[in-house]
Structures are given as C-alpha cells and as structure tokens.
Design a protein around this motif. Structure first.
Motif, PDB file in Angstrom:
ATOM      1  N   HIS A  33       7.860   9.008  26.314  1.00 22.79           N
ATOM      2  CA  HIS A  33       7.779   9.782  27.554  1.00 22.79           C
ATOM      3  C   HIS A  33       7.368  11.228  27.275  1.00 22.79           C
ATOM      4  CE1 HIS A  33       8.707  10.895  31.687  1.00 22.79           C
ATOM      5  NE2 HIS A  33       9.351  11.944  31.228  1.00 22.79           N
ATOM      6  N   LYS A  34       7.944  11.822  26.220  1.00 22.51           N
ATOM      7  CA  LYS A  34       7.626  13.206  25.878  1.00 22.51           C
ATOM      8  C   LYS A  34       7.977  13.474  24.420  1.00 22.51           C
ATOM      9  CE  LYS A  34       8.424  16.320  29.008  1.00 22.51           C
ATOM     10  NZ  LYS A  34       7.045  16.805  29.327  1.00 22.51           N
ATOM     11  N   ILE A  35       7.137  14.258  23.763  1.00 20.58           N
ATOM     12  CA  ILE A  35       7.419  14.751  22.414  1.00 20.58           C
ATOM     13  C   ILE A  35       7.762  16.230  22.521  1.00 20.58           C
ATOM     14  CG2 ILE A  35       6.452  15.267  20.132  1.00 20.58           C
ATOM     15  CD1 ILE A  35       4.697  12.792  20.418  1.00 20.58           C
ATOM     16  N   ILE A  36       8.868  16.623  21.913  1.00 20.34           N
ATOM     17  CA  ILE A  36       9.254  18.035  21.875  1.00 20.34           C
ATOM     18  C   ILE A  36       9.216  18.484  20.421  1.00 20.34           C
ATOM     19  CG2 ILE A  36      11.009  19.743  22.493  1.00 20.34           C
ATOM     20  CD1 ILE A  36      12.110  17.750  24.519  1.00 20.34           C
ATOM     21  N   THR A  37       8.429  19.506  20.142  1.00 18.33           N
ATOM     22  CA  THR A  37       8.241  19.946  18.763  1.00 18.33           C
ATOM     23  C   THR A  37       8.141  21.467  18.699  1.00 18.33           C
ATOM     24  OG1 THR A  37       6.934  19.565  16.755  1.00 18.33           O
ATOM     25  CG2 THR A  37       5.711  19.779  18.814  1.00 18.33           C
ATOM     26  N   ASP A  38       7.934  21.982  17.486  1.00 16.44           N
ATOM     27  CA  ASP A  38       7.868  23.441  17.300  1.00 16.44           C
ATOM     28  C   ASP A  38       6.427  23.926  17.242  1.00 16.44           C
ATOM     29  OD1 ASP A  38       7.010  23.677  14.316  1.00 16.44           O
ATOM     30  OD2 ASP A  38       8.664  22.249  14.276  1.00 16.44           O
ATOM     31  N   LYS A  98      14.828   4.075  29.906  1.00 10.51           N
ATOM     32  CA  LYS A  98      13.692   4.273  30.809  1.00 10.51           C
ATOM     33  C   LYS A  98      12.722   5.302  30.264  1.00 10.51           C
ATOM     34  CE  LYS A  98      16.208   3.123  35.068  1.00 10.51           C
ATOM     35  NZ  LYS A  98      16.697   3.645  36.367  1.00 10.51           N
ATOM     36  N   GLU A  99      13.245   6.362  29.673  1.00 12.94           N
ATOM     37  CA  GLU A  99      12.411   7.423  29.113  1.00 12.94           C
ATOM     38  C   GLU A  99      12.879   7.734  27.698  1.00 12.94           C
ATOM     39  OE1 GLU A  99      11.843   9.799  33.395  1.00 12.94           O
ATOM     40  OE2 GLU A  99      12.836  10.768  31.700  1.00 12.94           O
ATOM     41  N   VAL A 100      11.944   7.796  26.762  1.00  8.61           N
ATOM     42  CA  VAL A 100      12.279   8.134  25.376  1.00  8.61           C
ATOM     43  C   VAL A 100      11.623   9.460  25.016  1.00  8.61           C
ATOM     44  CG1 VAL A 100      12.153   7.456  22.956  1.00  8.61           C
ATOM     45  CG2 VAL A 100      12.508   5.712  24.714  1.00  8.61           C
ATOM     46  N   TYR A 101      12.470  10.413  24.621  1.00 14.65           N
ATOM     47  CA  TYR A 101      12.014  11.725  24.182  1.00 14.65           C
ATOM     48  C   TYR A 101      12.090  11.771  22.658  1.00 14.65           C
ATOM     49  CZ  TYR A 101      12.676  13.239  29.039  1.00 14.65           C
ATOM     50  OH  TYR A 101      12.606  13.368  30.411  1.00 14.65           O
ATOM     51  N   VAL A 102      10.981  12.120  22.032  1.00 15.77           N
ATOM     52  CA  VAL A 102      10.943  12.245  20.575  1.00 15.77           C
ATOM     53  C   VAL A 102      11.126  13.711  20.212  1.00 15.77           C
ATOM     54  CG1 VAL A 102       9.466  12.095  18.530  1.00 15.77           C
ATOM     55  CG2 VAL A 102       9.538  10.203  20.165  1.00 15.77           C
ATOM     56  N   THR A 159       0.329  11.140  25.324  1.00 15.91           N
ATOM     57  CA  THR A 159       1.653  11.369  25.892  1.00 15.91           C
ATOM     58  C   THR A 159       1.837  12.843  26.217  1.00 15.91           C
ATOM     59  OG1 THR A 159       4.027  10.948  25.567  1.00 15.91           O
ATOM     60  CG2 THR A 159       2.779  11.730  23.670  1.00 15.91           C
ATOM     61  N   SER A 160       2.976  13.186  26.818  1.00 14.33           N
ATOM     62  CA  SER A 160       3.284  14.571  27.151  1.00 14.33           C
ATOM     63  C   SER A 160       3.900  15.275  25.935  1.00 14.33           C
ATOM     64  CB  SER A 160       4.255  14.606  28.326  1.00 14.33           C
ATOM     65  OG  SER A 160       4.677  15.916  28.613  1.00 14.33           O
ATOM     66  N   VAL A 161       3.546  16.555  25.750  1.00 16.55           N
ATOM     67  CA  VAL A 161       4.043  17.315  24.596  1.00 16.55           C
ATOM     68  C   VAL A 161       4.559  18.662  25.054  1.00 16.55           C
ATOM     69  CG1 VAL A 161       3.497  18.259  22.320  1.00 16.55           C
ATOM     70  CG2 VAL A 161       2.285  16.214  23.129  1.00 16.55           C
ATOM     71  N   ASP A 162       5.773  19.000  24.621  1.00 21.29           N
ATOM     72  CA  ASP A 162       6.342  20.327  24.823  1.00 21.29           C
ATOM     73  C   ASP A 162       6.418  21.023  23.477  1.00 21.29           C
ATOM     74  OD1 ASP A 162       6.664  20.329  27.502  1.00 21.29           O
ATOM     75  OD2 ASP A 162       8.835  20.140  27.510  1.00 21.29           O
ATOM     76  N   VAL A 163       5.934  22.253  23.408  1.00 20.53           N
ATOM     77  CA  VAL A 163       5.992  23.039  22.171  1.00 20.53           C
ATOM     78  C   VAL A 163       6.929  24.224  22.391  1.00 20.53           C
ATOM     79  CG1 VAL A 163       4.702  24.352  20.464  1.00 20.53           C
ATOM     80  CG2 VAL A 163       3.645  22.347  21.541  1.00 20.53           C
ATOM     81  N   VAL A 164       8.003  24.310  21.618  1.00 15.89           N
ATOM     82  CA  VAL A 164       8.947  25.425  21.750  1.00 15.89           C
ATOM     83  C   VAL A 164       8.508  26.559  20.850  1.00 15.89           C
ATOM     84  CG1 VAL A 164      10.859  23.923  22.349  1.00 15.89           C
ATOM     85  CG2 VAL A 164      10.474  24.487  19.963  1.00 15.89           C
ATOM     86  N   LYS A 165       8.824  27.780  21.254  1.00 19.32           N
ATOM     87  CA  LYS A 165       8.408  28.965  20.480  1.00 19.32           C
ATOM     88  C   LYS A 165       9.605  29.688  19.906  1.00 19.32           C
ATOM     89  CE  LYS A 165       4.307  29.550  23.370  1.00 19.32           C
ATOM     90  NZ  LYS A 165       3.535  30.436  24.262  1.00 19.32           N
TER      91      LYS A 165
END
Length: 256
Positions: free
Chosen positions: A230-235, A204-208, A250-256
């Motif tokens: 569904h969401k990209i999670i990157t640095d 249902k949801e794919v996170y890259v 798409t939605s993007v999360d950036v980790v610190k």
C-alpha cells in the motif's frame, strides 16, 4: 491487601525511605535482635514485599526487566524513529494493526507507547513489540504463538502461521531485508518470508517501513511484489532513480 505485623510494617517504612536496609542497623533502630530482623525480612520476602540480600534487603522493583538480544535494532536508529513517526500518522483510533518482528516495527511500537492516545488492537509475533506495549491500558495485544529459536525473539513456524490465519487487520507495518523494483519484497530466511507472505493476505493495507539502504538488495526469498504494497515509508537517502521506479508501482513517503 497484605497484612503485616507491626515490626514488618516498620521495616517496610524504613525501606521506603532509604531504599536499602541493613539487618544490624534495623535491630538497633527497632530495639530487637538481628535474628528477629532476619525472621521478619524472610517473612516479608515470602509475601513479595521486598528482596532479601546478604545482610539486608532491597525494595521490590515496580517493573520486571526482560533482556532480549538487540540484534540490529540500534542500526540507523535516527532514520528508523523518523520512519516510525510518519507511520504512526496512518494509524487511526480503533484500528487493528499487525506489527512484525522487524526493528522498524519495534520503533513504531515505541512511538505508539509514547503517544498512547489511540485504542488499538495489535497483532504481533515479536517479543520486542509485545514487551514494549504490554502495560499500555488502551492497547490490546494478540501475541502470536509459535517456535522461538533463540536467534530471533519472535515466533515462527507452522504454529505461528496457523494462528495468524485466524486474524484480519486493517493495516500491517513490516520491515524488510530488501526491496527490488522488479523482484519486490525479499527476505533472508524462509520462516520470516512465510510470515510476511501471510501478512499480505490478512491485512487490507501493508505499509513497508525501511531505511533506504535496503533498496536494490536482493535476497533468496520473495515475500510479495511491490504492487501489493500500500505504501513504502523510507528516509531521504533514497536515490531519485529508485524513487521514480517505486512511484510507478506503489505510493512512497520520504521522511526528512
């Protein structure tokens, strides 16, 4: 429960204390011949109670160590761990999730193992992931069968695809070889591309999960357009220009 003779039990007790026993030393301690000790050790080895060595014995290890090729797992390790920690926040108790054969999924498996506070069903074609999670009580693993060529410790090919078609998942977490704002998710190999394409169909949801060095990298095979992610999670290495391009799709999360 195994039934040991008195002498066998004495040998095991000494082995537990010393973590190694010598045949000659045992014969002196137990006041019997070296031949008698060797016979007892052979009997214990057949029962799986110890490992016989030249001139003595070692205890059986509590776990079996499996060697798999490292590949690029240790490349960008710090960023991959941060990305995995963030991805874990999107996993809920009793979720059915897919973890692919990427190094990012391996680190997510490590995070799942570290916390072990959620009941999960994990569908995977990765031997890395399966080995990492195999002894976690509240994790059920559906290991996809298929061709393992030796180059990548993961199942591929028609058999793997046919088996995966039978499953549905609430979420999938995948790594990528490249991300392009116009082309989408790209892959270096057709076998891996076919697996990733199917994941987009059954989850249902794919996170890259990807380090920022994979952006604007083009490869021959396209797994999916970005609007299916569904969401990209990157640095934090992602450029502002590329971040804005991705946010339009798409939605993007950036980790610190």
């Amino acid at each position: 429960m195994a039934q040991y003779t008195e002498r066998e039990q004495q040998i095991l007790t000494i082995l537990e204390q010393q973590q190694y026993v010598d045949n000659i030393e045992l014969s002196q301690l137990l006041n019997c011949s070296v031949v008698t000790i060797r016979t007892a050790i052979r009997s214990l080895e057949k029962q799986g109670a110890l490992i016989r060595t030249h001139g003595g014995a070692l205890p059986t290890p509590p776990m079996i160590s499996v060697s798999l090729p490292a590949g690029n797992i240790f490349k960008d390790r710090e960023n991959k761990l941060k990305i995995a920690e963030k991805a874990y926040q999107y996993i809920n108790d009793r979720d059915t999730i897919i973890l692919d054969d990427s190094s990012n999924s391996f680190y997510l498996a490590q995070v799942i193992k570290q916390y072990a506070d959620k009941y999960l069903v994990v569908i995977t074609n990765s031997l890395y992931v399966a080995c990492e999670l195999a002894n976690i009580d509240n994790i059920e693993i559906m290991l996809i069968g298929g061709l393992i060529s030796g180059k990548i410790p993961a199942s591929m090919g028609e058999s793997a695809i046919d088996m995966m078609k039978n499953f549905r998942a609430s979420k999938a977490f995948i790594g990528v070889h490249g991300v392009h704002p116009e082309i989408g998710i790209t892959s270096i190999g057709n076998d891996q591309m076919q697996i990733k394409k199917l994941i987009f169909e059954i989850a249902k949801e794919v996170y890259v999960l990807t380090c920022s060095n994979k952006f604007v990298t083009e490869h021959l095979f396209v797994s999916a357009p970005l609007n299916k992610v569904h969401k990209i999670i990157t640095d934090k290495g992602i450029s502002l220009k590329f971040y804005n391009q991705l946010k339009n799709v798409t939605s993007v999360d950036v980790v610190k």
